[in-house]
Design an enzyme around this catalytic site. Structure first.
Site, PDB file in Angstrom:
ATOM      1  N   GLU A 215       1.710   1.759  -3.502  1.00 43.00           N
ATOM      2  CA  GLU A 215       0.450   2.086  -4.185  1.00 43.00           C
ATOM      3  C   GLU A 215       0.009   3.526  -3.927  1.00 43.00           C
ATOM      4  OE1 GLU A 215      -1.298  -1.462  -2.410  1.00 43.00           O
ATOM      5  OE2 GLU A 215      -1.898  -2.134  -4.396  1.00 43.00           O
TER       6      GLU A 215
ATOM      7  N   GLU B  78       2.778  -8.489  -1.839  1.00 45.46           N
ATOM      8  CA  GLU B  78       1.517  -9.115  -1.427  1.00 45.46           C
ATOM      9  C   GLU B  78       1.447 -10.615  -1.689  1.00 45.46           C
ATOM     10  OE1 GLU B  78       1.771  -6.207  -2.944  1.00 45.46           O
ATOM     11  OE2 GLU B  78       0.451  -4.758  -1.983  1.00 45.46           O
TER      12      GLU B  78
ATOM     13  N   GLY C 120       0.805  -1.227   0.000  1.00 45.15           N
ATOM     14  CA  GLY C 120       0.000   0.000   0.000  1.00 45.15           C
ATOM     15  C   GLY C 120       0.833   1.270   0.000  1.00 45.15           C
TER      16      GLY C 120
HETATM   17  N1  CAA Z   1       1.401  -3.822   8.770  1.00 44.83           N
HETATM   18  C1  CAA Z   1       1.406  -3.849  10.119  1.00 44.83           C
HETATM   19  N2  CAA Z   1       2.510  -3.630  10.866  1.00 44.83           N
HETATM   20  C2  CAA Z   1       3.660  -3.405  10.198  1.00 44.83           C
HETATM   21  C3  CAA Z   1       3.732  -3.381   8.789  1.00 44.83           C
HETATM   22  C4  CAA Z   1       2.532  -3.587   8.067  1.00 44.83           C
HETATM   23  N3  CAA Z   1       2.470  -3.543   6.722  1.00 44.83           N
HETATM   24  N4  CAA Z   1       5.009  -3.160   8.429  1.00 44.83           N
HETATM   25  C5  CAA Z   1       5.711  -3.036   9.563  1.00 44.83           C
HETATM   26  N5  CAA Z   1       4.909  -3.187  10.642  1.00 44.83           N
HETATM   27  C6  CAA Z   1       5.271  -3.149  12.059  1.00 44.83           C
HETATM   28  C7  CAA Z   1       5.968  -4.431  12.494  1.00 44.83           C
HETATM   29  O1  CAA Z   1       5.038  -5.436  12.788  1.00 44.83           O
HETATM   30  C8  CAA Z   1       6.719  -3.955  13.709  1.00 44.83           C
HETATM   31  O2  CAA Z   1       5.831  -3.841  14.790  1.00 44.83           O
HETATM   32  P1  CAA Z   1       6.288  -4.322  16.280  1.00 44.83           P
HETATM   33  O3  CAA Z   1       7.412  -3.389  16.631  1.00 44.83           O
HETATM   34  O4  CAA Z   1       5.059  -4.118  17.086  1.00 44.83           O
HETATM   35  O5  CAA Z   1       6.732  -5.728  16.140  1.00 44.83           O
HETATM   36  C9  CAA Z   1       7.120  -2.514  13.330  1.00 44.83           C
HETATM   37  O6  CAA Z   1       6.241  -2.147  12.266  1.00 44.83           O
HETATM   38  C10 CAA Z   1       8.540  -2.419  12.817  1.00 44.83           C
HETATM   39  O7  CAA Z   1       8.680  -3.359  11.757  1.00 44.83           O
HETATM   40  P2  CAA Z   1       9.866  -4.443  11.698  1.00 44.83           P
HETATM   41  O8  CAA Z   1      10.316  -4.807  13.071  1.00 44.83           O
HETATM   42  O9  CAA Z   1       9.414  -5.550  10.808  1.00 44.83           O
HETATM   43  O10 CAA Z   1      11.009  -3.556  11.009  1.00 44.83           O
HETATM   44  P3  CAA Z   1      12.202  -4.088  10.104  1.00 44.83           P
HETATM   45  O11 CAA Z   1      13.121  -2.930   9.925  1.00 44.83           O
HETATM   46  O12 CAA Z   1      12.764  -5.353  10.629  1.00 44.83           O
HETATM   47  O13 CAA Z   1      11.533  -4.429   8.701  1.00 44.83           O
HETATM   48  C11 CAA Z   1      10.084  -4.049   6.827  1.00 44.83           C
HETATM   49  C12 CAA Z   1      10.946  -3.419   7.936  1.00 44.83           C
HETATM   50  C13 CAA Z   1      10.967  -4.786   5.830  1.00 44.83           C
HETATM   51  C14 CAA Z   1       9.338  -2.920   6.120  1.00 44.83           C
HETATM   52  C15 CAA Z   1       9.079  -5.030   7.461  1.00 44.83           C
HETATM   53  O14 CAA Z   1       8.401  -4.381   8.541  1.00 44.83           O
HETATM   54  C16 CAA Z   1       8.050  -5.536   6.513  1.00 44.83           C
HETATM   55  O15 CAA Z   1       8.333  -6.399   5.702  1.00 44.83           O
HETATM   56  N6  CAA Z   1       6.792  -5.030   6.627  1.00 44.83           N
HETATM   57  C17 CAA Z   1       5.696  -5.493   5.847  1.00 44.83           C
HETATM   58  C18 CAA Z   1       5.793  -4.995   4.412  1.00 44.83           C
HETATM   59  C19 CAA Z   1       4.661  -5.556   3.584  1.00 44.83           C
HETATM   60  O16 CAA Z   1       4.552  -6.743   3.374  1.00 44.83           O
HETATM   61  N7  CAA Z   1       3.788  -4.660   3.078  1.00 44.83           N
HETATM   62  C20 CAA Z   1       2.690  -5.024   2.275  1.00 44.83           C
HETATM   63  C21 CAA Z   1       1.453  -5.185   3.117  1.00 44.83           C
HETATM   64  S1  CAA Z   1       0.124  -5.884   2.204  1.00 44.83           S
HETATM   65  C22 CAA Z   1      -0.596  -4.588   1.377  1.00 44.83           C
HETATM   66  O17 CAA Z   1      -0.115  -3.468   1.408  1.00 44.83           O
HETATM   67  C23 CAA Z   1      -1.837  -4.964   0.652  1.00 44.83           C
HETATM   68  C24 CAA Z   1      -2.372  -3.956  -0.271  1.00 44.83           C
HETATM   69  O18 CAA Z   1      -1.954  -3.809  -1.391  1.00 44.83           O
HETATM   70  C25 CAA Z   1      -3.529  -3.182   0.131  1.00 44.83           C
END
Ligand code: CAA
Length: 261
Positions: free
Chosen positions: A111, A131, A108
């Protein structure tokens, strides 16, 4: 507002997504607040908006995975619509919106940046549509806008492989227009925004509409739309003044601000 900050610098509005604990991930509340923030911007006063994320690490790390994890099919579709409605509002916002992408722009996050008119990013930015690794499709316009921006081949590669790309690759494929150091990014976005704000507002708006709406049309209808929007600029005070100023041979004269009328 808990998660969105809004401030104005002259004729530029700055919208900051500020949910740093979750790397600015978009949950329903963030989307609702973004929607209300854009609704409240006075587009007769503000001429360009900069959209960015709080902190140094992340622009927006995607839609909120915790919130999505238990959704039913119907709720998933409704959540997609909620995001799409806000992003369409940004895309069709009457004045330009510049995304200053300061770190992760995943799912997102990528996006929402693509719903903006212009994307510039910091050198630590990371773009991607992860995703399919989560068992879903991009749901806030990614399958549509990425293909339009970088072409279907590159979009399919990014979406099917879920591989993230860094700022230099985003620049190479045309996903962003320029890369800056982290310190330079916001000043560069504000400089670009105030440059846009200095130009004739009705003309800038009509350019946005001509480009956005024209892309949906065949060339014959698209140029007809352009003619209409071109014609609309005539008789405005800004058109009269802009052309008079050019034609005036007195080179000492200082150009006055456009009046948006
Ligand atoms: N949703 C909810 N929480 C999220 C998040 C997300 N998309 N991305 C990060 N966070 C949260 C983590 O859970 C973490 O929370 P806690 O401290 O409570 O554990 C906090 O943010 C910090 O994140 P990380 O500890 O994971 O930080 P990092 O530096 O190790 O990694 C990152 C950073 C690579 C961005 C990793 O957080 C990550 O991979 N995040 C998810 C990215 C992702 O997959 N995004 C796509 C979501 S799906 C979508 O967007 C669908 C759509 O099209 C509508």
């Amino acid at each position: 507002m808990e998660f969105i900050k809004y401030e104005e610098q002259g004729e530029v509005g700055i919208v900051t997504i500020s949910r740093e604990k979750a790397l600015n991930a978009l949950n329903s509340q963030v989307l609702d607040e973004l929607n209300a923030t854009f609704d409240a911007i006075d587009v007769n006063k503000i001429r360009c908006v900069v959209l960015t994320g709080a902190g140094e690490k992340s622009f927006v790390a995607g839609a909120d995975i915790g919130e999505m994890s238990t959704l039913t099919k119907a709720e998933g579709e409704a959540f997609g619509k909620k995001g799409n409605d806000v992003f369409l509002k940004i895309e069709n916002f009457p004045i330009p919106v510049i995304a200053a992408v300061n770190g992760f722009a995943l799912g997102g996050g990528c996006e929402i940046s693509m719903s903006c008119d212009i994307r510039i990013c910091s050198d630590n930015a990371v773009f991607g549509q992860p995703e399919v690794g989560l068992g879903i499709t991009p749901g806030f316009g990614g399958t549509q806008r990425l293909a339009r921006l970088v072409g279907p081949g590159m979009a399919k590669q990014m979406i099917y492989t879920a591989r993230n790309i860094k700022a230099d690759e985003a620049l190479r494929i045309g996903l962003v227009n320029a890369v800056y150091t982290q310190e330079e990014l916001l000043p560069a976005a504000l400089k670009m925004a105030s440059g846009i704000a200095k130009n004739a507002p009705i003309a800038v708006r009509n350019c946005k509409k001509a480009i956005n709406d024209g892309l949906e049309l065949n060339m014959k209808d698209a140029v007809a739309l352009e003619e209409k929007l071109f014609g609309d600029c005539f008789e405005t005070a800004d058109q009269r003044y802009g052309m008079e100023f050019f034609l005036d041979k007195n080179k000492e004269k200082v150009k006055e601000p456009f009046k948006n009328c």
